[in-house]
Design a protein around this motif. Structure first.
Motif, mmCIF file in Angstrom:
data_model
loop_
_atom_site.group_PDB
_atom_site.id
_atom_site.type_symbol
_atom_site.label_atom_id
_atom_site.label_comp_id
_atom_site.label_asym_id
_atom_site.label_seq_id
_atom_site.Cartn_x
_atom_site.Cartn_y
_atom_site.Cartn_z
ATOM 1 N N LEU A 45 0.732 -1.231 0.080
ATOM 2 C CA LEU A 45 -0.078 -0.011 -0.131
ATOM 3 C C LEU A 45 0.906 1.137 0.012
ATOM 4 C CD1 LEU A 45 -3.078 -0.376 0.145
ATOM 5 C CD2 LEU A 45 -2.841 0.645 2.469
ATOM 6 N N VAL A 46 1.817 1.258 0.794
ATOM 7 C CA VAL A 46 2.869 2.364 0.660
ATOM 8 C C VAL A 46 3.394 2.602 -0.542
ATOM 9 C CG1 VAL A 46 4.954 3.119 1.765
ATOM 10 C CG2 VAL A 46 3.307 2.332 3.276
ATOM 11 N N LEU A 47 3.829 1.664 -1.154
ATOM 12 C CA LEU A 47 4.497 1.695 -2.280
ATOM 13 C C LEU A 47 3.485 2.199 -3.621
ATOM 14 C CD1 LEU A 47 6.833 -1.360 -2.552
ATOM 15 C CD2 LEU A 47 7.508 0.871 -2.304
ATOM 16 N N VAL A 48 2.296 1.773 -3.442
ATOM 17 C CA VAL A 48 1.429 2.063 -4.587
ATOM 18 C C VAL A 48 1.134 3.465 -4.072
ATOM 19 C CG1 VAL A 48 -1.088 1.855 -5.133
ATOM 20 C CG2 VAL A 48 0.461 -0.265 -4.870
ATOM 21 N N GLY A 49 0.746 3.859 -3.038
ATOM 22 C CA GLY A 49 0.248 5.220 -2.606
ATOM 23 C C GLY A 49 1.473 6.401 -2.910
ATOM 24 N N ALA A 50 2.925 5.765 -2.923
ATOM 25 C CA ALA A 50 3.753 6.664 -2.918
ATOM 26 C C ALA A 50 3.948 6.896 -4.753
ATOM 27 C CB ALA A 50 5.244 5.942 -2.834
ATOM 28 N N GLY A 51 3.551 5.754 -5.552
ATOM 29 C CA GLY A 51 3.287 5.880 -6.802
ATOM 30 C C GLY A 51 2.284 6.892 -7.144
ATOM 31 N N ALA A 52 1.110 6.580 -6.639
ATOM 32 C CA ALA A 52 -0.067 7.491 -6.872
ATOM 33 C C ALA A 52 0.315 8.915 -6.599
ATOM 34 C CB ALA A 52 -1.389 7.064 -6.385
ATOM 35 N N ALA A 53 0.843 9.222 -5.264
ATOM 36 C CA ALA A 53 1.235 10.531 -5.037
ATOM 37 C C ALA A 53 2.192 11.312 -5.801
ATOM 38 C CB ALA A 53 1.699 10.469 -3.576
ATOM 39 N N GLY A 54 3.163 10.359 -6.302
ATOM 40 C CA GLY A 54 4.236 10.964 -7.341
ATOM 41 C C GLY A 54 3.662 11.332 -8.651
ATOM 42 N N TRP A 55 2.891 10.405 -9.142
ATOM 43 C CA TRP A 55 2.065 10.806 -10.164
ATOM 44 C C TRP A 55 1.188 11.891 -10.473
ATOM 45 C CZ3 TRP A 55 -3.037 9.294 -12.118
ATOM 46 C CH2 TRP A 55 -3.385 9.566 -13.573
ATOM 47 N N TRP A 56 0.477 12.299 -9.046
ATOM 48 C CA TRP A 56 -0.385 13.225 -9.120
ATOM 49 C C TRP A 56 0.416 14.666 -8.975
ATOM 50 C CZ3 TRP A 56 -1.801 15.549 -3.804
ATOM 51 C CH2 TRP A 56 -3.023 16.629 -4.134
ATOM 52 N N ARG A 57 1.543 14.509 -8.353
ATOM 53 C CA ARG A 57 2.103 15.926 -7.967
ATOM 54 C C ARG A 57 3.252 16.087 -9.115
ATOM 55 N NH1 ARG A 57 0.559 18.943 -4.195
ATOM 56 N NH2 ARG A 57 2.555 20.353 -4.093
ATOM 57 N N GLY A 62 6.988 11.186 -11.340
ATOM 58 C CA GLY A 62 6.713 10.682 -10.206
ATOM 59 C C GLY A 62 6.323 9.244 -9.812
ATOM 60 N N LEU A 63 5.841 8.704 -11.018
ATOM 61 C CA LEU A 63 5.734 7.012 -10.950
ATOM 62 C C LEU A 63 6.866 6.371 -10.270
ATOM 63 C CD1 LEU A 63 3.368 6.005 -14.104
ATOM 64 C CD2 LEU A 63 2.937 5.926 -11.721
ATOM 65 N N GLY A 64 7.996 6.997 -10.434
ATOM 66 C CA GLY A 64 9.374 6.479 -10.163
ATOM 67 C C GLY A 64 9.419 6.411 -8.871
ATOM 68 N N LEU A 65 8.837 7.131 -7.834
ATOM 69 C CA LEU A 65 8.769 7.138 -6.153
ATOM 70 C C LEU A 65 8.889 6.053 -5.617
ATOM 71 C CD1 LEU A 65 9.287 9.941 -4.691
ATOM 72 C CD2 LEU A 65 6.731 9.530 -4.126
ATOM 73 N N PRO A 66 8.272 5.082 -5.941
ATOM 74 C CA PRO A 66 8.439 3.749 -5.306
ATOM 75 C C PRO A 66 9.787 3.425 -5.338
ATOM 76 C CG PRO A 66 6.487 3.752 -6.431
ATOM 77 C CD PRO A 66 6.864 4.969 -6.913
ATOM 78 N N LEU A 67 10.353 3.267 -6.516
ATOM 79 C CA LEU A 67 11.815 2.810 -6.938
ATOM 80 C C LEU A 67 12.533 3.473 -5.914
ATOM 81 C CD1 LEU A 67 11.670 2.425 -10.712
ATOM 82 C CD2 LEU A 67 11.467 0.516 -8.947
ATOM 83 N N VAL A 68 12.411 4.836 -5.794
ATOM 84 C CA VAL A 68 13.359 5.647 -4.951
ATOM 85 C C VAL A 68 13.233 5.085 -3.404
ATOM 86 C CG1 VAL A 68 13.915 8.117 -3.938
ATOM 87 C CG2 VAL A 68 13.206 7.741 -6.188
#
Ligand SMILES: Nc1ncnc2c1ncn2[C@@H]1O[C@H](COP(=O)(O)OP(=O)(O)OP(=O)(O)O)[C@@H](O)[C@H]1O
Length: 449
Positions: A45-57, A62-68
């Motif tokens: 959930l954290v990884l999906v949430g991070a991806g979604a938040a990154g994409w939104w912002r 931002g979709l790469g945020l979970p990879l970070v």
């Protein structure tokens, strides 16, 4: 008669008392099993949430945020933390399954709940709360099944003294000493010691320090040849040697064990019964003088500022099972007197024997030793001769120590609920010589002063 394939039982029975409503089955078959995977779900959930938040912002970048976030696993500390957290979840799932197969489920589908997991050198130590309607003794009775289901060496359960529903459970996965080298004695560098303090003598299976407090107690050591008796005894001699106010006397039938300590000993008798008897008589006469002084001062036991006399007996068998019956009986009478009365007067006895059997250590003598340390023994009887009858049948036998594992044994202290499995520290001959030289120097200083 049944035909066809035998039944395949992959899931344990679910003894449900609750009404068989859709809600109850949902809780039992879906919500509870899913709850055991909550850590993994949360991580996802954290990884999906991070991806979604990154994409939104930030849009596509931002979709790469979970990879970070995942790249932080390159840092060993983070990796260990996350790994430990997920391993905790995995262990709880296995525990859940093991308890269900071992029949520990209550009528409303509860199992002993893991409150805390602590990683220890042998495996894990769990703090567990029993569900209503069950007791810790049920968990104790299921340890073999649990160990088999968890595919580990063993499970040990101990009820917490303060609460009947709480238990400490040791999941034993490995032998912590299998390929471990000698562990140095922690007091090795001490310039001076005080024998009234607890002396470190080894580490238990979870890595906790094991200590012995000699004043007021006697120590009996037994085990097969090369088990590590001398090494274990050496630590107490070393602690006594570094206390210049302690008088050391010894009986050394092999003439070898105490030879390095000679500079710190006041008297040593070797393999002559007359000498051994004379030495014990002189120690008992000193002890009687101490009792007289204590009586004059109205003391019931020796105060902690008093001088101690430590009597070391190596190879007890030579003296207590000597072929000369008259000398043997005289010796045994003196030793029993010293061991029985010496503790309160500050005359502790440390005795070791290679062949623990009833003729070498009669029960009347063994029972006077407050500390009993059984190093690896050939048989359960030999182990019981040191620890006391019945311990082997309760699962505490020094015969279970793997052959060739030096210095490992079971130590039972007076008032202790059960023996502790531990491995002694080790002092090499060079280290013994160093401590002995320091002890001799300290003694010279005290006598000059
Ligand atoms: N705690 C220990 N850690 C590592 N090695 C140990 C330990 N204790 C003993 N050993 C090893 O085992 C050997 C035998 O130990 P030790 O002489 O103490 O046995 P023992 O039981 O007194 O033997 P014996 O009955 O023949 O006198 C030592 O030389 C040492 O190499």
């Amino acid at each position: 008669m049944g035909v066809g394939l035998p039944p395949v039982r992959e899931l344990p029975d679910i003894p449900v008392r609750a009404p068989r409503t859709a809600g109850a089955w949902l809780a039992i078959l879906v919500i509870r099993p899913a709850w055991l995977w909550r850590r993994e779900y949360l991580l996802g959930l954290v990884l999906v949430g991070a991806g979604a938040a990154g994409w939104w912002r930030l849009g596509l970048v931002g979709l790469g945020l979970p990879l970070v976030l995942l790249s932080s696993l390159a840092v060993p500390g983070t990796r260990a933390l996350l790994g430990g957290w997920l391993a905790g979840g995995r262990l709880k799932r296995r525990w859940d399954r093991g308890c269900r197969f071992a029949g520990l489920t209550t009528s409303n589908d509860r199992i002993p709940r893991v409150l805390k997991i602590q990683r220890v050198p042998v495996g894990e130590r769990l703090r567990v709360r029993m569900p209503r309607g069950s007791t810790v003794s049920e968990l104790e009775a299921a340890t073999e099944q649990l160990a088999a289901d968890l595919r580990i060496r063993g499970v040990e359960v101990r009820r917490e003294p303060s609460r009947a529903d709480l238990a400490s459970v040791l999941l034993r996965r490995r032998d912590p000493w299998e390929s471990a080298g000698p562990v140095p004695w922690p007091w090795l560098e001490r310039p001076q010691s005080r024998l009234w303090e607890p002396v470190p003598v080894g580490l238990d299976e979870v890595g906790d320090l094991v200590t012995l407090t000699l004043p007021g107690r006697n120590l009996l050591l037994g085990g097969e040849p090369e088990a590590g008796k001398s090494a274990a005894m050496t630590q107490l001699i070393a602690a006594a040697a570094l206390d210049p106010w302690v008088t050391l006397v010894g009986l050394d039938a092999k003439r070898l064990e105490l030879s390095l300590w000679q500079p710190c000993f006041d008297q040593v008798a070797f393999a002559k019964m007359d000498d051994a008897i004379a030495l014990l008589e002189s120690v008992i006469s000193d002890m009687d003088s101490v009792y007289e002084r204590m009586a004059a001062e109205r003391l019931r036991k020796v105060p902690s500022y008093a001088r101690l006399t430590v009597v070391v007996v190596d190879e007890l068998r030579f003296y207590t099972a000597h072929p000369d019956r008259v000398a043997r009986e005289h010796f045994n009478g003196l030793l029993i007197d010293l061991v029985a009365r010496g503790r309160a007067a500050g005359f502790p006895v440390v005795a070791a024997t290679q062949k623990p059997s009833a003729d070498v250590v009669p029960t009347s003598l063994r029972d006077l030793f407050g500390y009993r340390w059984a190093l690896r023994s050939n048989t359960r009887d030999a182990s019981d001769t040191i620890l006391g009858a019945g311990w082997a049948s309760l699962g505490h036998s020094a015969a279970t120590v793997p052959v060739g594992t030096r210095g490992v044994g079971l130590l039972l202290g007076e008032g202790q609920a059960e023996p502790v499995r531990c491995r002694s520290f080790y002092l090499s001959d060079g280290e013994v010589e160093g401590v002995a030289a320091r002890g001799a120097e300290l003694r010279r200083g005290v006598r000059r002063g």
